[in-house]
Design a protein around this motif. Structure first.
Motif, short mmCIF file in Angstrom:
data_model
loop_
_atom_site.label_atom_id
_atom_site.label_comp_id
_atom_site.label_asym_id
_atom_site.label_seq_id
_atom_site.Cartn_x
_atom_site.Cartn_y
_atom_site.Cartn_z
N PHE A 45 -9.24 -89.13 -37.79
CA PHE A 45 -10.40 -88.96 -38.52
C PHE A 45 -10.69 -87.32 -38.47
O PHE A 45 -10.17 -86.71 -37.88
N ASP A 46 -11.32 -87.06 -39.68
CA ASP A 46 -11.84 -85.73 -40.02
C ASP A 46 -13.10 -85.36 -39.44
O ASP A 46 -13.37 -84.27 -39.29
N SER A 47 -13.71 -86.50 -39.25
CA SER A 47 -15.24 -86.37 -38.60
C SER A 47 -15.54 -87.53 -38.29
O SER A 47 -14.88 -88.57 -38.38
N ALA A 48 -16.28 -87.79 -36.87
CA ALA A 48 -16.58 -88.75 -36.35
C ALA A 48 -17.68 -88.79 -35.44
O ALA A 48 -17.88 -87.56 -34.83
N VAL A 85 -18.46 -92.93 -22.32
CA VAL A 85 -19.23 -93.82 -21.32
C VAL A 85 -18.29 -93.57 -20.04
O VAL A 85 -17.32 -94.10 -19.97
N ASP A 86 -18.77 -93.09 -18.86
CA ASP A 86 -17.93 -92.72 -17.89
C ASP A 86 -18.74 -93.28 -16.47
O ASP A 86 -19.86 -93.70 -16.51
N GLY A 87 -18.25 -92.67 -15.37
CA GLY A 87 -18.72 -92.83 -13.96
C GLY A 87 -19.67 -91.74 -13.87
O GLY A 87 -20.94 -91.68 -14.09
N VAL A 88 -19.15 -90.67 -13.32
CA VAL A 88 -19.96 -89.51 -12.92
C VAL A 88 -19.22 -88.07 -13.23
O VAL A 88 -18.01 -88.21 -12.44
N ALA A 89 -19.53 -87.08 -13.73
CA ALA A 89 -18.98 -85.90 -13.46
C ALA A 89 -19.94 -84.84 -14.00
O ALA A 89 -20.94 -85.14 -14.76
N GLU A 90 -19.87 -83.70 -13.15
CA GLU A 90 -20.95 -82.63 -13.25
C GLU A 90 -22.25 -83.28 -13.13
O GLU A 90 -22.27 -84.19 -12.13
N ALA A 91 -23.08 -83.09 -14.12
CA ALA A 91 -24.44 -83.82 -13.63
C ALA A 91 -24.66 -85.02 -14.49
O ALA A 91 -25.72 -85.61 -14.70
N TRP A 92 -23.69 -85.55 -15.09
CA TRP A 92 -23.84 -86.51 -16.17
C TRP A 92 -22.88 -87.94 -15.96
O TRP A 92 -21.91 -87.64 -15.25
N SER A 93 -23.24 -88.90 -16.55
CA SER A 93 -22.27 -89.97 -16.60
C SER A 93 -21.63 -90.39 -17.87
O SER A 93 -21.02 -91.38 -18.30
N GLY A 94 -22.14 -89.72 -19.17
CA GLY A 94 -21.70 -90.03 -20.36
C GLY A 94 -22.47 -89.03 -21.25
O GLY A 94 -23.29 -88.16 -20.83
N ALA A 95 -21.93 -89.12 -22.57
CA ALA A 95 -22.38 -88.01 -23.54
C ALA A 95 -22.05 -88.64 -24.81
O ALA A 95 -21.15 -89.59 -25.00
N SER A 96 -22.73 -88.13 -25.82
CA SER A 96 -22.50 -88.58 -27.45
C SER A 96 -22.29 -87.08 -28.01
O SER A 96 -23.00 -86.22 -27.78
N PHE A 97 -21.49 -87.27 -29.06
CA PHE A 97 -21.13 -86.04 -29.91
C PHE A 97 -21.02 -86.27 -31.57
O PHE A 97 -20.60 -87.42 -31.51
N VAL A 98 -21.12 -85.20 -32.14
CA VAL A 98 -20.63 -85.53 -33.56
C VAL A 98 -19.54 -84.49 -33.65
O VAL A 98 -19.89 -83.06 -33.42
N ALA A 99 -18.50 -84.89 -34.23
CA ALA A 99 -17.06 -84.22 -34.23
C ALA A 99 -16.65 -83.79 -35.61
O ALA A 99 -16.69 -84.69 -36.34
N ARG A 100 -16.12 -82.43 -35.89
CA ARG A 100 -15.82 -82.39 -37.23
C ARG A 100 -14.52 -81.44 -36.86
O ARG A 100 -14.46 -80.57 -36.27
N ARG A 101 -13.51 -81.72 -37.71
CA ARG A 101 -12.17 -81.11 -37.42
C ARG A 101 -11.88 -79.78 -38.28
O ARG A 101 -11.05 -78.93 -37.78
N ARG A 102 -12.55 -79.34 -39.27
CA ARG A 102 -12.36 -78.31 -40.02
C ARG A 102 -13.52 -77.64 -40.62
O ARG A 102 -14.56 -78.22 -40.44
N PRO A 103 -13.47 -76.34 -40.58
CA PRO A 103 -12.19 -75.47 -40.69
C PRO A 103 -11.55 -75.48 -39.26
O PRO A 103 -10.41 -75.21 -39.19
#
Ligand code: FE2
Length: 606
Positions: A144-147, A152-170
Motif C-alpha cells: 500500500f501507498d497509504s493505509a 492489537v497486542d498484549g502490553v508494551a510500554e503503557a499501552w496494549s494497542g494503537a491505531s495509525f494512518v500511514a503514508r509512504r511518500r514523499p
C-alpha cells in the motif's frame, strides 16, 4: 569532477528481553537480513539477547559489525514502567515476583552496551515506540501507498494497542490516531483465558482458537460483559482478570468455571469458554478496524500485533472491517518489531517485503553432510523427486519438505513443512498422534494452487502467508476433511510458481493422482520446538518422529529404502550438476549459490 562515495547507513534493529527475540539489518532504508533467535538457539520463544540472530544477519548481509551505524531496540522500557510496576505491586500473591521479573528485564536492557561491544558493534543505541515499530513493519512491508494500521497486542510500554494512518511518500509518515491504555488489553485477556484453560500463554493460543471452532455459544454473552467496547474504548473487568501473575481470579472461576490443570481432560465447558473468548475478541477487533477505516477514510488496512497471529480473528477482520484490502505481516508478533524499529530512523519508501523467505540458506554440502552423518541414504535424487513425492503423498505417506531459505514467522510456508494428503481424515489423526504428539482436536491447514483456490474457497483471493481462515465451499468440504475446522473454515496458504518452495510443482503432480492441487501443510518440527532451520534440525525431526519420508532440496529419503552412503555421495554430485535446481531461475532457495548483496536487491521490489 570529484566523486564522493557516501557509505551506506546501516541499522541493526533488535527485539529482546521479553519473548521472541529477533534481529533485523536495514541498509539505506531497505531490509537486508532478518532472523529470529529461537530458530538458531532451538529454544521456542527465546527472549534472551539475540546473539545468534545478530551474527546471522551480519554474515547474511556480509556486513562487518563495526560498520553498523545505529542499533534500535523496539521497546522503551521506562515508558509506562511506573504504571506496569504499580499494577504488579497491587496483586497480593504474585505481585512481588512479577515486579522482580520486570527489574530483571530492566537489567538485561542495562547490559545491552556490553553485549553489543562483545560482538564488535560500537554503534549508538536508540529506542523506538513499540507499537509504532509494529505499525512500521507491517505498513512498509505492505503493497500500500497509504493505509489505516491497527495494532492489537498484549502490553508494551503503557499501552496494549494503537491505531495509525500511514503514508509512504514523499517519506513515510505514521500519524497516531489512538492508543489502548494498559491494563485494558485484548492480548492479555486472550493470554489469561489460555492459562485458565491449562495452556501456556505466548505459546499455545492456537489451541484455544482451534477449540473455539468446536465450542457452544453458551458463554458468549457473559464473556462479552467481561471484555467489551464502549464508544470505541476497550473495557476489561479487572475483578475477573489478574495480569500480574494469577491471570484469572476467583470471580472469573465463579462465572466461567474452575481453572483447568494441564493434565485434566477437556470438557465441553472448556470448549465453550474458548468459543466465547474467540467470538468476543474477534468482534472487538472487527469493530476497532471498522471504526478506524470509517474515521480515517482509508481504503486499505494493515493489521498486526500479537493478536494478529490469530487466523480466525484475521479472517473476521478481512470480512468485516469494510477495507478494500487487508495486509498481514508473516512475522506480525514481537519479532517483527525488530524490522519496524530498524526502519524507524531511515526508510526507503520504495521498499516492500517481496517474500517471507529470509532464514538460513543451507548449501548442498551442508545437506549432504547432515544426511551422511545421520546414516540416511536417499532413494531418489534430482528430477524424479517431485513425481515420487506426489506418489508417496497420494498413497497416504506423510513427509518433511525442506527447501531453500526458511520462512520468517510462525507458519510453515513450504520451505520447512510437513506435507500430507488432505483428502484422508486419517492424515490429521496420524499427524497429531504420531508426529506432532499433541491433542487430536487440533486442525491442520491446506496449501492450494492459487489458480484452483476459487473453487474450494470462493471469494478468498491470494493468502500467501497462511494468516487467515476462510469458509470452505460447502460442496468441497467432504473432499478435504483433514484440513477443515469444525466451523467449516480453513487456514489457507495460496501457492504460486516461483516462490522457491517447489510446492507449486508438487501440487500439480499431486493433482495428477487425486484431482486436487491441495496438500496438508504444517510446520516441520517436533512438539514444543521451533520450526526446523538447518538440515540437522530436519534430520532430527525425521529420525525422532514417524515421518515416512524427508525431502531436502532435490534429495528424497524414505524410511525404509536407500542406497549406501558411498553410492549416495557419488550419485548426488553427478545428479546435482544437471538437476532442476542448478538450472532453476527461482529466487534464493532451491540450491542456488550463497546469497550476495545483489541478490538481496533482486528480492525487494521497487
Ligand atoms: Fe508487541
Amino acid at each position: 569532477m570529484l566523486w564522493v562515495t557516501v557509505p551506506p547507513m546501516i541499522t541493526l534493529g533488535l527485539h529482546a528481553f521479553t519473548h521472541d527475540s529477533a534481529a533485523a539489518l536495514v541498509v539505506d532504508g531497505r531490509l537486508r537480513a532478518f532472523a529470529q533467535e529461537e530458530r538458531l538457539s532451538r529454544i521456542k520463544g527465546d527472549g534472551r539477547f539475540p546473539v545468534q540472530a545478530i551474527d546471522f544477519c551480519l554474515r547474511d548481509a556480509e556486513i562487518d559489525p563495526q560498520a553498523v551505524d545505529r542499533v534500535v531496540l523496539s521497546f522503551r522500557p521506562w515508558i509506562g514502567a511506573a504504571t506496569r510496576l504499580a499494577y504488579q505491586l497491587r496483586r497480593p500473591r504474585h505481585g512481588l515476583s512479577a515486579a522482580f521479573d520486570l527489574m530483571a528485564k530492566g537489567r538485561g536492557n542495562l547490559g545491552l552496551v556490553q553485549q553489543l561491544r562483545k560482538l564488535g558493534i560500537q554503534a549508538s543505541i536508540s529506542r523506538a515506540d513499540h507499537h509504532e515499530a509494529h505499525a512500521r513493519a507491517v505498513f512498509l512491508a505492505s503493497p500500500f501507498d497509504s493505509a489505516a494500521v491497527l495494532v492489537v497486542d498484549g502490553v508494551a510500554e503503557a499501552w496494549s494497542g494503537a491505531s495509525f494512518v500511514a503514508r509512504r511518500r514523499p517519506s513515510p509518515v505514521f500519524e497516531c490516531r489512538g492508543r489502548i491504555p494498559f491494563p485494558a488489553s485484548l492480548g492479555l485477556v486472550y493470554a489469561a483465558v489460555t492459562e485458565h484453560l491449562g495452556f501456556r500463554h505466548n505459546r499455545e493460543e492456537g489451541k484455544i482458537m482451534a477449540m473455539a471452532a468446536s465450542g457452544t455459544d453458551d458463554l458468549v454473552v457473559e464473556f462479552g460483559r467481561a471484555c467489551r467496547l464502549e464508544r470505541g474504548r476497550l473495557i476489561v473487568d479487572h475483578r475477573l482478570f489478574d495480569f500480574g501473575g494469577q491471570w484469572t481470579t476467583k470471580a472469573f472461576e465463579k462465572s466461567f468455571g474452575p481453572r483447568r490443570r494441564p493434565s485434566e481432560g477437556l470438557q465441553p465447558r472448556h470448549f465453550a469458554l474458548a468459543r466465547a473468548l474467540q467470538t468476543v475478541t474477534e468482534g472487538i477487533a472487527v469493530e476497532l478496524s471498522r471504526d478506524l477505516i470509517r474515521e480515517s477514510g482509508e481504503e486499505n488496512l494493515c493489521l498486526t500485533g500479537g493478536l494478529a497471529l490469530n487466523p480466525a480473528l484475521n479472517g473476521a477482520v478481512v470480512e468485516g472491517s469494510g477495507a478494500t484490502d487487508v495486509y498481514l505481516l508473516p512475522v506480525g508478533g514481537d519479532a517483527g518489531t525488530a524490522i519496524g524499529g530498524a526502519l524507524a530512523f531511515e526508510t526507503d519508501p520504495n521498499w516492500r517485503l517481496a517474500d517471507a523467505y529470509w532464514g538460513s540458506f543451507p548449501t548442498s554440502e551442508e545437506i549432504d553432510h547432515a544426511l551422511v552423518a545421520a546414516g540416511l541414504e536417499p532413494s531418489v535424487v534430482g528430477a524424479g523427486v517431485v513425481p515420487k513425492t506426489a506418489e508417496l503423498l497420494a498413497g497416504g505417506a506423510i513427509g518433511g519438505w525442506f527447501q531453500g531459505r526458511s520462512e520468517m514467522g510462525p507458519r510453515a510456508l513450504g520451505h520447512r513443512s510437513i506435507l500430507a494428503d488432505p483428502t484422508r481424515e486419517d492424515s490429521r489423526i496420524r499427524l497429531n498422534k504420531l508426529i506432532k504428539r499433541r491433542e487430536t482436536f487440533q486442525p491442520f491447514a491446506p496449501c492450494v494452487l492459487l489458480d484452483a483456490c476459487e473453487e474450494l474457497f470462493p471469494g478468498m483471493g491470494p493468502s500467501e502467508f497462511m494468516l487467515r481462515t476462510w469458509p470452505v465451499a460447502e460442496e468441497s468440504r467432504p473432499r478435504i476433511p483433514a484440513v477443515i475446522h469444525d466451523d467449516g473454515t480453513a487456514r489457507v496458504q495460496t501457492v504460486v510458481e516461483g516462490d522457491g518452495s517447489g510446492l507449486a510443482e508438487l501440487l500439480q503432480a499431486f493433482a495428477c493422482h487425486t484431482g486436487l492441487p491441495v496438500l496438508l501443510n504444517t510446520s516441520l518440527n517436533r512438539r514444543g520446538e521451533p520450526l526446523a532451520e538447518r538440515p540437522d534440525d530436519a534430520v532430527t525431526v525425521f529420525q525422532e518422529t514417524d515421518l515416512d519420508f524427508l525431502v531436502m532440496e532435490d534429495v528424497l529419503i524414505e524410511r525404509t529404502k536407500g542406497t549406501s552412503n558411498a553410492q549416495y555421495q557419488r550419485s548426488n554430485v553427478e545428479v546435482r550438476a544437471g538437476s532442476r535446481r542448478a538450472n532453476s531461475q527461482q529466487p534464493p532457495g532451491l540450491g542456488s549459490p550463497a546469497p550476495t548483496k545483489q541478490r538481496f536487491e533482486e528480492r525487494t521490489e521497487t
